[in-house]
Write an enzyme that holds these catalytic residues in place. Sequence first.
Site, PDB file in Angstrom:
ATOM      1  CG  HIS A  46      -2.014  -0.783   1.222  1.00 19.84           C
ATOM      2  ND1 HIS A  46      -2.625  -0.817   1.738  1.00 19.84           N
ATOM      3  CD2 HIS A  46      -1.699  -2.397   0.833  1.00 19.84           C
ATOM      4  CE1 HIS A  46      -3.818  -1.997   1.950  1.00 19.84           C
ATOM      5  NE2 HIS A  46      -2.340  -2.763   0.751  1.00 19.84           N
ATOM      6  CD  GLU A  48      -2.493   4.785   2.547  1.00 24.04           C
ATOM      7  OE1 GLU A  48      -3.988   5.594   2.410  1.00 24.04           O
ATOM      8  OE2 GLU A  48      -1.897   3.990   1.986  1.00 24.04           O
ATOM      9  CB  CYS A  76      -6.556   0.210   4.417  1.00 22.98           C
ATOM     10  SG  CYS A  76      -5.308  -0.415   4.455  1.00 22.98           S
ATOM     11  CB  CYS A  79      -2.500   1.581   5.937  1.00 27.20           C
ATOM     12  SG  CYS A  79      -1.680   0.912   4.358  1.00 27.20           S
TER      13      CYS A  79
END
Length: 133
Positions: A46, A48, A76, A79
Site C-alpha cells: 500500500h 502508505e 485502511c 495502514c
Amino acid sequence: MNRCFELAEEAAARGDTPVGSLLADSEGNIVAEAGERNRTSDLFAHAELLAIREAIRTLGTNDLSGFSLITTNEPCFLCSYAIRQTGISRVAFARKTPGIGGATSNYPILSATEIAAWPDPPRIIFMGNNVRG
C-alpha cells in the site's frame, strides 16, 4: 496533496490502485513518498506502508512522531495500524473509504484511545473539499 495525486496517477498507469502517499516533517519537507503497488508487486504494498518503510530507512528510526502522512485515500486498517505503531502525528487524506477506513469505518483504528499499548492517535484531517479528485 498534489504530489500524492501525481503518485496515484503513476500507480494507476501501472495497473495499481490509484493511491499516493508521502511523509513530511514538521517543516513540510518530504522525507518519503510512494504510489500503490499492491496489484503489480505485493498485496501489502500500500502507498502508505511503502512511504512509512522508506521514511524508517531514511531516518533510521521507527519513531515517526512529529511527522505527517498525507495520502489521497483514507488509510485502511492495515495502514492505520502501521501509522499508530510508528506514532505519526498527523494524517491528512482527500477521499474517505468508509467500509475499511481507519477513521470513518465502524472500526476507527486511527482514533481509538482504548488500546493502552498504542501511542496517542494522530490528528486526522479530511481534506476532501479542498483538493482535486
